[in-house]
Design a protein around this motif. Structure first.
Motif, PDB file in Angstrom:
ATOM      1  N   GLY A  18     -39.689 -26.412  93.136  1.00 44.51           N
ATOM      2  CA  GLY A  18     -38.929 -25.313  92.550  1.00 44.51           C
ATOM      3  C   GLY A  18     -38.397 -25.652  91.167  1.00 44.51           C
ATOM      4  N   ALA A  19     -38.474 -24.685  90.263  1.00 49.78           N
ATOM      5  CA  ALA A  19     -38.015 -24.898  88.882  1.00 49.78           C
ATOM      6  C   ALA A  19     -36.991 -23.844  88.485  1.00 49.78           C
ATOM      7  CB  ALA A  19     -39.202 -24.914  87.917  1.00 49.78           C
ATOM      8  N   GLY A  20     -36.041 -23.620  89.391  1.00 44.12           N
ATOM      9  CA  GLY A  20     -34.879 -22.808  89.044  1.00 44.12           C
ATOM     10  C   GLY A  20     -33.765 -23.741  88.552  1.00 44.12           C
ATOM     11  N   GLY A  48     -37.116 -20.550  86.227  1.00 49.57           N
ATOM     12  CA  GLY A  48     -36.158 -19.474  86.505  1.00 49.57           C
ATOM     13  C   GLY A  48     -35.817 -19.282  87.967  1.00 49.57           C
ATOM     14  N   GLY A  49     -36.755 -19.642  88.864  1.00 51.04           N
ATOM     15  CA  GLY A  49     -36.469 -19.491  90.291  1.00 51.04           C
ATOM     16  C   GLY A  49     -36.135 -18.051  90.629  1.00 51.04           C
ATOM     17  N   THR A  50     -34.984 -17.837  91.229  1.00 52.29           N
ATOM     18  CA  THR A  50     -34.593 -16.484  91.635  1.00 52.29           C
ATOM     19  C   THR A  50     -34.648 -15.509  90.466  1.00 52.29           C
ATOM     20  OG1 THR A  50     -33.021 -15.339  93.049  1.00 52.29           O
ATOM     21  CG2 THR A  50     -32.068 -16.627  91.307  1.00 52.29           C
ATOM     22  N   TRP A  51     -34.358 -16.012  89.277  1.00 53.35           N
ATOM     23  CA  TRP A  51     -34.311 -15.146  88.098  1.00 53.35           C
ATOM     24  C   TRP A  51     -35.693 -14.931  87.497  1.00 53.35           C
ATOM     25  CZ3 TRP A  51     -30.181 -12.514  88.356  1.00 53.35           C
ATOM     26  CH2 TRP A  51     -29.041 -13.084  88.942  1.00 53.35           C
ATOM     27  N   TYR A  52     -36.664 -15.671  87.991  1.00 53.12           N
ATOM     28  CA  TYR A  52     -38.050 -15.422  87.612  1.00 53.12           C
ATOM     29  C   TYR A  52     -38.590 -14.232  88.418  1.00 53.12           C
ATOM     30  CZ  TYR A  52     -43.051 -16.020  87.031  1.00 53.12           C
ATOM     31  OH  TYR A  52     -44.378 -15.795  86.759  1.00 53.12           O
ATOM     32  N   TRP A  53     -38.211 -14.163  89.708  1.00 52.65           N
ATOM     33  CA  TRP A  53     -38.793 -13.161  90.602  1.00 52.65           C
ATOM     34  C   TRP A  53     -38.001 -11.864  90.644  1.00 52.65           C
ATOM     35  CZ3 TRP A  53     -43.509 -14.481  91.794  1.00 52.65           C
ATOM     36  CH2 TRP A  53     -43.844 -15.831  91.909  1.00 52.65           C
ATOM     37  N   ASN A  54     -36.688 -11.958  90.592  1.00 47.59           N
ATOM     38  CA  ASN A  54     -35.843 -10.763  90.793  1.00 47.59           C
ATOM     39  C   ASN A  54     -35.645 -10.010  89.472  1.00 47.59           C
ATOM     40  OD1 ASN A  54     -34.440 -10.669  93.732  1.00 47.59           O
ATOM     41  ND2 ASN A  54     -34.986 -12.758  93.132  1.00 47.59           N
ATOM     42  N   ARG A  55     -36.617  -9.166  89.149  1.00 47.75           N
ATOM     43  CA  ARG A  55     -36.584  -8.468  87.858  1.00 47.75           C
ATOM     44  C   ARG A  55     -36.339  -6.973  88.037  1.00 47.75           C
ATOM     45  NH1 ARG A  55     -40.557 -11.556  83.882  1.00 47.75           N
ATOM     46  NH2 ARG A  55     -40.687 -13.538  84.978  1.00 47.75           N
ATOM     47  N   TYR A  56     -35.806  -6.583  89.171  1.00 49.19           N
ATOM     48  CA  TYR A  56     -35.561  -5.158  89.410  1.00 49.19           C
ATOM     49  C   TYR A  56     -34.552  -4.632  88.393  1.00 49.19           C
ATOM     50  CZ  TYR A  56     -31.433  -7.079  91.712  1.00 49.19           C
ATOM     51  OH  TYR A  56     -30.266  -7.756  91.966  1.00 49.19           O
ATOM     52  N   PRO A  57     -34.528  -3.303  88.166  1.00 46.86           N
ATOM     53  CA  PRO A  57     -33.606  -2.776  87.170  1.00 46.86           C
ATOM     54  C   PRO A  57     -32.165  -3.135  87.513  1.00 46.86           C
ATOM     55  CG  PRO A  57     -34.920  -1.009  88.207  1.00 46.86           C
ATOM     56  CD  PRO A  57     -35.328  -2.278  88.852  1.00 46.86           C
ATOM     57  N   GLY A 171     -37.140  -8.241  95.329  1.00 45.99           N
ATOM     58  CA  GLY A 171     -37.269  -9.692  95.128  1.00 45.99           C
ATOM     59  C   GLY A 171     -38.583 -10.112  94.493  1.00 45.99           C
ATOM     60  N   HIS A 172     -39.524  -9.170  94.346  1.00 50.24           N
ATOM     61  CA  HIS A 172     -40.816  -9.479  93.701  1.00 50.24           C
ATOM     62  C   HIS A 172     -41.189  -8.328  92.792  1.00 50.24           C
ATOM     63  CE1 HIS A 172     -42.029 -13.178  95.700  1.00 50.24           C
ATOM     64  NE2 HIS A 172     -41.254 -12.740  96.664  1.00 50.24           N
ATOM     65  N   TRP A 173     -40.379  -8.120  91.795  1.00 55.04           N
ATOM     66  CA  TRP A 173     -40.544  -6.936  90.950  1.00 55.04           C
ATOM     67  C   TRP A 173     -41.646  -7.173  89.915  1.00 55.04           C
ATOM     68  CZ3 TRP A 173     -38.248  -2.711  92.529  1.00 55.04           C
ATOM     69  CH2 TRP A 173     -38.226  -1.601  91.698  1.00 55.04           C
ATOM     70  N   PRO A 174     -42.464  -6.154  89.615  1.00 54.93           N
ATOM     71  CA  PRO A 174     -43.525  -6.349  88.606  1.00 54.93           C
ATOM     72  C   PRO A 174     -42.929  -6.783  87.258  1.00 54.93           C
ATOM     73  CG  PRO A 174     -43.779  -4.236  89.726  1.00 54.93           C
ATOM     74  CD  PRO A 174     -42.472  -4.798  90.177  1.00 54.93           C
ATOM     75  N   HIS A 175     -43.569  -7.755  86.633  1.00 57.97           N
ATOM     76  CA  HIS A 175     -43.031  -8.293  85.386  1.00 57.97           C
ATOM     77  C   HIS A 175     -43.031  -7.273  84.256  1.00 57.97           C
ATOM     78  CE1 HIS A 175     -43.556 -12.738  86.628  1.00 57.97           C
ATOM     79  NE2 HIS A 175     -42.941 -11.993  87.519  1.00 57.97           N
ATOM     80  N   GLU A 176     -43.961  -6.341  84.335  1.00 57.44           N
ATOM     81  CA  GLU A 176     -44.047  -5.347  83.259  1.00 57.44           C
ATOM     82  C   GLU A 176     -43.040  -4.214  83.451  1.00 57.44           C
ATOM     83  OE1 GLU A 176     -46.294  -6.166  85.456  1.00 57.44           O
ATOM     84  OE2 GLU A 176     -47.099  -4.395  86.448  1.00 57.44           O
ATOM     85  N   GLY A 177     -42.276  -4.251  84.539  1.00 58.35           N
ATOM     86  CA  GLY A 177     -41.292  -3.204  84.812  1.00 58.35           C
ATOM     87  C   GLY A 177     -41.959  -1.998  85.466  1.00 58.35           C
ATOM     88  N   VAL A 178     -41.127  -1.069  85.919  1.00 60.72           N
ATOM     89  CA  VAL A 178     -41.643   0.124  86.600  1.00 60.72           C
ATOM     90  C   VAL A 178     -40.975   1.340  85.962  1.00 60.72           C
ATOM     91  CG1 VAL A 178     -41.827   1.343  88.800  1.00 60.72           C
ATOM     92  CG2 VAL A 178     -41.842  -1.160  88.777  1.00 60.72           C
ATOM     93  N   ASP A 179     -41.780   2.345  85.673  1.00 59.51           N
ATOM     94  CA  ASP A 179     -41.240   3.581  85.117  1.00 59.51           C
ATOM     95  C   ASP A 179     -41.185   4.630  86.239  1.00 59.51           C
ATOM     96  OD1 ASP A 179     -40.482   5.753  83.706  1.00 59.51           O
ATOM     97  OD2 ASP A 179     -42.253   5.843  82.403  1.00 59.51           O
ATOM     98  N   PHE A 180     -39.971   5.010  86.629  1.00 56.90           N
ATOM     99  CA  PHE A 180     -39.811   5.982  87.716  1.00 56.90           C
ATOM    100  C   PHE A 180     -39.629   7.407  87.187  1.00 56.90           C
ATOM    101  CE2 PHE A 180     -38.256   2.052  89.883  1.00 56.90           C
ATOM    102  CZ  PHE A 180     -39.138   2.061  90.949  1.00 56.90           C
ATOM    103  N   THR A 181     -39.830   7.594  85.899  1.00 59.74           N
ATOM    104  CA  THR A 181     -39.538   8.895  85.298  1.00 59.74           C
ATOM    105  C   THR A 181     -40.248  10.024  86.041  1.00 59.74           C
ATOM    106  OG1 THR A 181     -39.337   7.795  83.176  1.00 59.74           O
ATOM    107  CG2 THR A 181     -39.555  10.193  83.123  1.00 59.74           C
ATOM    108  N   GLY A 182     -39.457  10.976  86.471  1.00 54.15           N
ATOM    109  CA  GLY A 182     -40.009  12.170  87.104  1.00 54.15           C
ATOM    110  C   GLY A 182     -40.526  11.960  88.518  1.00 54.15           C
ATOM    111  N   LYS A 183     -40.264  10.792  89.090  1.00 53.97           N
ATOM    112  CA  LYS A 183     -40.827  10.515  90.421  1.00 53.97           C
ATOM    113  C   LYS A 183     -39.800  10.694  91.536  1.00 53.97           C
ATOM    114  CE  LYS A 183     -44.434   7.472  88.829  1.00 53.97           C
ATOM    115  NZ  LYS A 183     -44.813   6.119  88.468  1.00 53.97           N
TER     116      LYS A 183
END
Ligand code: N01
Length: 548
Positions: A18-20, A48-57, A171-183
């Motif tokens: 682990g490299a957190g 980053g550990g937890t901060w590498y994976w947890n990228r939710y808004p 806990g495994h959010w896409p790195h490019e982010g997610v656009d929920f606009t209009g969904k």
């Protein structure tokens, strides 16, 4: 000795998993302060550990930024400037990348590689570590720096994979982010991740339905820039802050009140708690009435205060009642901090559904079905359903100690450790912030530094004694397990179904996993053990084998 990434079979003094926060400091400590050869394996592509994976808004720490970092290097502490009271995920990752660069750590980290197994070789007194990339590496010492919350919990709802829309886990959010606009979005869960994500998802989604099994006590974060005079005062007080957080109960500059809630009138309670509520942060939890952790009547007085605050924030009385936690005391379940969580439920396109009384029966191709037959349709489902905490990350690796014993089997009825750091029959294996250490009930970087320093001290002692192994005695471990149980017994912690208790994972033993003497007293106990000739540990000179 250096080990190149492409070496498939090699030998080092220590392998770190682990490299957190934990793994980075452990690498620095062993390599740069003690001269050991170290190889770190990290499943992610970066530190980053937890901060590498947890990228939710909305992902950010709930600890004040000035105490959410390393303090072992004063210059490092001074030179990093946080932009807000609570550091956001990308900023924490940038900080950890800075740490890795500053101490030249990356060259000893193998990324994109998951450790799958580790077996102790009794003939050689070494660990043989295997990875999913086919590497095999031998090491005298094995340090798991895998985090307490790194194995996601994805409930096994019938039909889960049949959903044809988008599926995410916080806990495994896409790195490019997610656009929920209009969904149309469904969020399952109302823990700390959901509480941070929901207000931001609601800003984009055309329709948002939150499925709540257990309401949480959500405390205002009151985030924002830190006033310059406060920042300067802190910069002038490095040593004092470090000393205070290390000696504190929870790793923060917070003190519990001497007077109990039971001895206080309702007016007194209001005037103690209201400034803490307005100040935001953990003061109302970890810096207020100590008797609320032991006595339900005391707890009820604090709960009443909090229930009133929820009713003030949520306009619809029915929704407010649903958001008011019931059936468990305040403070024994991790309290999320919010930035507009309750207010989000005042939005007309945001709905709250109680799945305690009417559980989720199935995932369908278009959404969810509840037990009463009600159906919901979405473009996306967000699982904010947490983690198989504390023991989960350890049990996921096939760790075998003396006699081939599997750690997961040894821990089948709950963790068995000495100090939350070592386990009998698993020589030279150390766990940073493991179960039965204060870990998750503390500000993590403070506990991580203490653990890493202690592990390094013990390893130094192994070397000084010319020993091959160190491990706890069974007696010391048994006593620590009993001690942990005794600490929690008079409290209200065991009355709630929480991930502290393993209660969120079907079939997991119901055992309280964090250690309850807290940061300062735990540190003092560890120091006493070291001063007392490493009481409870056995150093064995054994056969040195190839790894001197
Ligand atoms: O996970 P959680 P989290 N059907 O376990 C629900 C740290 N953290 O990722 O409470 C329906 O708290 C579950 O319901 P219940 C922090 O220590 C820190 O939010 O089990 N619902 C719950 O509501 C935190 O405590 C930060 O009844 C189901 C939710 O999913 C820890 O990580 C930020 C379900 C899971 O909540 C975990 O937080 C984020 C099911 N089958 C996290 N299964 C910061 O520092 C689960 N749920 C800011």
């Amino acid at each position: 000795m250096t080990v190149s990434d492409d070496t498939r079979t090699s030998t080092v003094d220590a392998v770190v998993i682990g490299a957190g926060f934990s793994g980075l400091y452990m690498l620095h400590k062993l390599r740069d302060r003690m001269g050991l050869t170290v190889r770190v394996f990290e499943a992610g592509s970066g530190v980053g550990g937890t901060w590498y994976w947890n990228r939710y808004p909305g992902a950010r720490s709930d600890s004040d930024s000035y105490v959410y970092g390393f303090t072992f290097d004063e210059q490092l502490w001074r030179e990093w400037e946080w932009s807000e009271r609570y550091p956001e995920q990308h900023e924490i990752r940038a900080y950890l990348e800075h740490v890795a660069d500053r101490f030249d750590l990356n060259k000893d980290i193998t990324f994109d590689t998951r450790v799958t197994g580790a077996t102790f070789d009794e003939a050689d007194n070494s660990w043989t570590v295997t990875t999913d990339k086919g590497q095999t590496i031998s090491a005298r010492y094995l340090i798991t720096a895998v985090g307490a919350l790194s194995v996601s919990n994805l409930p096994d709802f019938p039909g889960r994979d049949s959903f044809q829309g988008e599926t995410y886990h916080t806990g495994h959010w896409p790195h490019e982010g997610v656009d929920f606009t209009g969904k149309g979005v469904g969020v399952i869960g109302t823990g700390a991740s959901a509480v941070q994500a929901i207000p931001l998802i609601a800003k984009e989604a055309s329709d948002l339905t939150v499925f709540q099994r257990t309401a949480n006590y959500v405390i205002p974060a009151n985030n924002g820039p830190v006033p310059e005079e406060i920042r300067q005062a802190r910069l002038g007080n490095y040593a004092g802050i470090r000393e205070r957080i290390q000696q504190s109960y929870f790793g923060f500059e917070l003190d519990l009140l001497e007077k109990g809630a039971l001895e206080s009138t309702d007016e007194e309670i209001y005037s103690e708690l209201m400034p803490r509520w307005e100040e935001g942060g953990f003061g109302i939890w970890l810096g207020s009435y100590v008797d609320m952790f032991f006595d339900d009547d005391a707890n009820a007085k604090v709960r009443n205060f909090l229930h009133d605050r929820i009713r003030e924030k949520v306009k619809d009385p029915e929704t407010a009642e649903l958001l008011i936690p019931k059936g468990y005391p305040f403070g024994v379940k991790r309290n999320p901090l919010d930035s507009g969580y309750y207010e989000t439920f005042n939005e007309p396109h945001v709905h709250l559904v109680d799945v305690k009384s009417n559980p989720i029966a199935a995932v369908t191709p278009t959404g969810l079905r509840l037990e009463d037959g009600a159906t919901f349709e979405f473009d996306a489902i967000v699982y904010a359903t947490g983690f198989d905490a504390m023991t989960g990350p350890m049990n996921k690796i096939d760790i075998r100690g003396r006699g081939g014993q599997l750690l997961g089997e040894k821990w089948a009825d709950g963790p068995r450790t000495y100090l939350g750091l070592t386990s009998a029959g698993f020589p030279n294996l150390f766990t940073i912030t493991g179960p039965q250490s204060p870990s998750v009930l503390s500000n993590m970087p403070v506990s991580i530094e203490q653990h890493v320093d202690l592990v390094a001290t013990i390893i130094g002692e192994v070397r000084d004694r010319g020993a091959a192994t160190v491990e706890p005695t069974k007696e010391a471990e048994d006593a620590w397990v009993v001690h942990n149980a005794e600490l929690v017994k008079p409290t209200l912690f065991e009355t709630a179904d929480t991930w502290y208790m393993g209660a969120n994972i079907p079939g997991k033993p119901r055992v309280f996993m964090p250690h309850l003497s807290f940061v300062g007293p735990y540190r003092a106990k560890c120091d006493e053990i070291v001063a007392n000739d490493y009481e409870g540990f056995v150093f064995d000179t054994g056969r040195q084998g190839a790894l001197a």
